[in-house]
Motif scaffolding. Sequence first.
Motif, PDB file in Angstrom:
ATOM      1  N   TYR A  89      14.694  -9.927  -4.546  1.00 49.43           N
ATOM      2  CA  TYR A  89      14.258 -10.329  -5.878  1.00 49.43           C
ATOM      3  C   TYR A  89      13.404 -11.595  -5.870  1.00 49.43           C
ATOM      4  CZ  TYR A  89      17.410  -6.738  -7.466  1.00 49.43           C
ATOM      5  OH  TYR A  89      18.022  -5.527  -7.682  1.00 49.43           O
ATOM      6  N   ILE A  90      13.284 -12.237  -4.734  1.00 52.22           N
ATOM      7  CA  ILE A  90      12.460 -13.440  -4.629  1.00 52.22           C
ATOM      8  C   ILE A  90      11.044 -13.071  -4.179  1.00 52.22           C
ATOM      9  CG2 ILE A  90      12.196 -15.696  -3.537  1.00 52.22           C
ATOM     10  CD1 ILE A  90      14.667 -15.460  -5.368  1.00 52.22           C
ATOM     11  N   THR A  91      10.945 -12.249  -3.165  1.00 53.76           N
ATOM     12  CA  THR A  91       9.656 -11.838  -2.622  1.00 53.76           C
ATOM     13  C   THR A  91       9.310 -10.453  -3.167  1.00 53.76           C
ATOM     14  OG1 THR A  91      10.259 -12.992  -0.602  1.00 53.76           O
ATOM     15  CG2 THR A  91       8.325 -11.569  -0.501  1.00 53.76           C
ATOM     16  N   VAL A  92       8.533 -10.437  -4.225  1.00 54.52           N
ATOM     17  CA  VAL A  92       8.135  -9.180  -4.851  1.00 54.52           C
ATOM     18  C   VAL A  92       6.675  -8.903  -4.481  1.00 54.52           C
ATOM     19  CG1 VAL A  92       7.857  -7.968  -7.046  1.00 54.52           C
ATOM     20  CG2 VAL A  92       9.714  -9.624  -6.762  1.00 54.52           C
ATOM     21  N   PRO A  93       6.403  -7.724  -3.910  1.00 57.24           N
ATOM     22  CA  PRO A  93       5.014  -7.432  -3.549  1.00 57.24           C
ATOM     23  C   PRO A  93       4.133  -7.343  -4.788  1.00 57.24           C
ATOM     24  CG  PRO A  93       6.385  -5.489  -3.234  1.00 57.24           C
ATOM     25  CD  PRO A  93       7.304  -6.622  -3.611  1.00 57.24           C
ATOM     26  N   PRO A  94       2.909  -7.860  -4.702  1.00 53.35           N
ATOM     27  CA  PRO A  94       2.010  -7.796  -5.869  1.00 53.35           C
ATOM     28  C   PRO A  94       1.549  -6.359  -6.132  1.00 53.35           C
ATOM     29  CG  PRO A  94       0.849  -8.651  -3.961  1.00 53.35           C
ATOM     30  CD  PRO A  94       2.293  -8.496  -3.553  1.00 53.35           C
ATOM     31  N   ILE A  95       1.272  -6.075  -7.388  1.00 49.24           N
ATOM     32  CA  ILE A  95       0.769  -4.753  -7.769  1.00 49.24           C
ATOM     33  C   ILE A  95      -0.745  -4.765  -7.614  1.00 49.24           C
ATOM     34  CG2 ILE A  95       0.492  -3.139  -9.683  1.00 49.24           C
ATOM     35  CD1 ILE A  95       3.189  -4.188 -10.754  1.00 49.24           C
ATOM     36  N   ASP A  96      -1.267  -3.775  -6.901  1.00 46.46           N
ATOM     37  CA  ASP A  96      -2.712  -3.655  -6.714  1.00 46.46           C
ATOM     38  C   ASP A  96      -3.305  -3.039  -7.980  1.00 46.46           C
ATOM     39  OD1 ASP A  96      -5.326  -3.051  -6.034  1.00 46.46           O
ATOM     40  OD2 ASP A  96      -4.823  -2.283  -4.049  1.00 46.46           O
ATOM     41  N   ARG A  97      -3.870  -3.874  -8.847  1.00 45.22           N
ATOM     42  CA  ARG A  97      -4.391  -3.424 -10.144  1.00 45.22           C
ATOM     43  C   ARG A  97      -5.566  -2.461 -10.002  1.00 45.22           C
ATOM     44  NH1 ARG A  97      -0.206  -3.876 -13.263  1.00 45.22           N
ATOM     45  NH2 ARG A  97       0.659  -5.948 -13.210  1.00 45.22           N
ATOM     46  N   SER A  98      -6.287  -2.498  -8.875  1.00 46.44           N
ATOM     47  CA  SER A  98      -7.393  -1.549  -8.715  1.00 46.44           C
ATOM     48  C   SER A  98      -6.856  -0.122  -8.593  1.00 46.44           C
ATOM     49  CB  SER A  98      -8.257  -1.911  -7.510  1.00 46.44           C
ATOM     50  OG  SER A  98      -7.537  -1.748  -6.302  1.00 46.44           O
ATOM     51  N   ILE A  99      -5.694   0.027  -7.972  1.00 46.92           N
ATOM     52  CA  ILE A  99      -5.089   1.359  -7.839  1.00 46.92           C
ATOM     53  C   ILE A  99      -4.587   1.836  -9.194  1.00 46.92           C
ATOM     54  CG2 ILE A  99      -3.162   2.649  -6.834  1.00 46.92           C
ATOM     55  CD1 ILE A  99      -3.496   0.946  -4.316  1.00 46.92           C
ATOM     56  N   THR A 100      -3.925   0.962  -9.948  1.00 47.28           N
ATOM     57  CA  THR A 100      -3.435   1.388 -11.262  1.00 47.28           C
ATOM     58  C   THR A 100      -4.587   1.665 -12.221  1.00 47.28           C
ATOM     59  OG1 THR A 100      -3.110  -0.914 -11.952  1.00 47.28           O
ATOM     60  CG2 THR A 100      -1.198   0.223 -11.021  1.00 47.28           C
ATOM     61  N   ALA A 101      -5.687   0.926 -12.100  1.00 53.62           N
ATOM     62  CA  ALA A 101      -6.858   1.180 -12.953  1.00 53.62           C
ATOM     63  C   ALA A 101      -7.484   2.532 -12.606  1.00 53.62           C
ATOM     64  CB  ALA A 101      -7.884   0.063 -12.797  1.00 53.62           C
ATOM     65  N   GLU A 102      -7.563   2.847 -11.330  1.00 53.60           N
ATOM     66  CA  GLU A 102      -8.121   4.137 -10.900  1.00 53.60           C
ATOM     67  C   GLU A 102      -7.230   5.284 -11.385  1.00 53.60           C
ATOM     68  OE1 GLU A 102      -9.233   6.465  -6.737  1.00 53.60           O
ATOM     69  OE2 GLU A 102      -8.877   4.317  -6.709  1.00 53.60           O
ATOM     70  N   TYR A 103      -5.924   5.103 -11.286  1.00 54.21           N
ATOM     71  CA  TYR A 103      -4.968   6.106 -11.752  1.00 54.21           C
ATOM     72  C   TYR A 103      -5.115   6.310 -13.259  1.00 54.21           C
ATOM     73  CZ  TYR A 103      -0.472   8.306 -12.780  1.00 54.21           C
ATOM     74  OH  TYR A 103       0.496   9.148 -13.228  1.00 54.21           O
ATOM     75  N   ASP A 104      -5.225   5.218 -14.010  1.00 53.32           N
ATOM     76  CA  ASP A 104      -5.387   5.297 -15.457  1.00 53.32           C
ATOM     77  C   ASP A 104      -6.663   6.052 -15.824  1.00 53.32           C
ATOM     78  OD1 ASP A 104      -4.648   4.562 -18.220  1.00 53.32           O
ATOM     79  OD2 ASP A 104      -6.476   3.355 -18.108  1.00 53.32           O
ATOM     80  N   LYS A 105      -7.750   5.768 -15.119  1.00 51.69           N
ATOM     81  CA  LYS A 105      -9.029   6.439 -15.374  1.00 51.69           C
ATOM     82  C   LYS A 105      -8.905   7.940 -15.119  1.00 51.69           C
ATOM     83  CE  LYS A 105     -13.835   6.388 -13.843  1.00 51.69           C
ATOM     84  NZ  LYS A 105     -14.772   5.831 -12.860  1.00 51.69           N
ATOM     85  N   LEU A 106      -8.243   8.316 -14.032  1.00 50.40           N
ATOM     86  CA  LEU A 106      -8.068   9.722 -13.699  1.00 50.40           C
ATOM     87  C   LEU A 106      -7.217  10.427 -14.755  1.00 50.40           C
ATOM     88  CD1 LEU A 106      -8.524  12.022 -11.675  1.00 50.40           C
ATOM     89  CD2 LEU A 106      -6.494  11.244 -10.473  1.00 50.40           C
ATOM     90  N   CYS A 107      -6.110   9.791 -15.167  1.00 51.44           N
ATOM     91  CA  CYS A 107      -5.240  10.396 -16.190  1.00 51.44           C
ATOM     92  C   CYS A 107      -5.975  10.550 -17.516  1.00 51.44           C
ATOM     93  CB  CYS A 107      -3.978   9.556 -16.376  1.00 51.44           C
ATOM     94  SG  CYS A 107      -2.848   9.669 -14.971  1.00 51.44           S
TER      95      CYS A 107
END
Length: 185
Positions: A89-107
């Motif tokens: 819970y201390i070391t949380v990997p960052p979310i790659d926003r470029s991947i989520t943006a690409e996914y959103d565009k596809l959906c």
Amino acid sequence: TMVESVLGKLYGNELRANNNEVTLNGFDGGKSGTLRVGRETYSGRAIGGVALFAQNGSIETVLNASNGTGLSDRFLMLCEAHLLGTRDYITVPPIDRSITAEYDKLCTSIAQLALKDEKEEIRVLTLSEYGYLRINEYKNYIEPDLADDAKYACHNSLRGGAGKADMKIMKIAANLHLLDGGMNE
């Protein structure tokens, strides 16, 4: 819930059968029709499928609700291993926003296609002759495992899903095609 809606459970009770016709027929582009008093009806082809990325509980809901109808065979179900006992819970990997943006565009593109006028032609994806040959080779390979007392006979849903391996392979291929930019071709 969403799963109960897709399964048609919201339309019935213990005394009536589930209204899961669209999910059953949409698996392979079958004809579907509704006859209702007091609201609009639909008659035509149901095209689509259901992919369930979920926890074990949701998958169990689908398996239980299928109740011998073959409904669960139409789902492509994926369940990742849980992370309980391994999280930090201390070391949380960052979310790659470029991947989520690409996914959103596809959906968004897929949703826009779904909302198009019914009269527009739906583009049909096809496999090559070689693709069908490879799928049929695989089906021949697993066919002995579908027999009574064989590997896939331990549960009806497993047996039914393996028996529809060709459809599952084609759906995975179609999704990979879309993810690879296939909507722009």
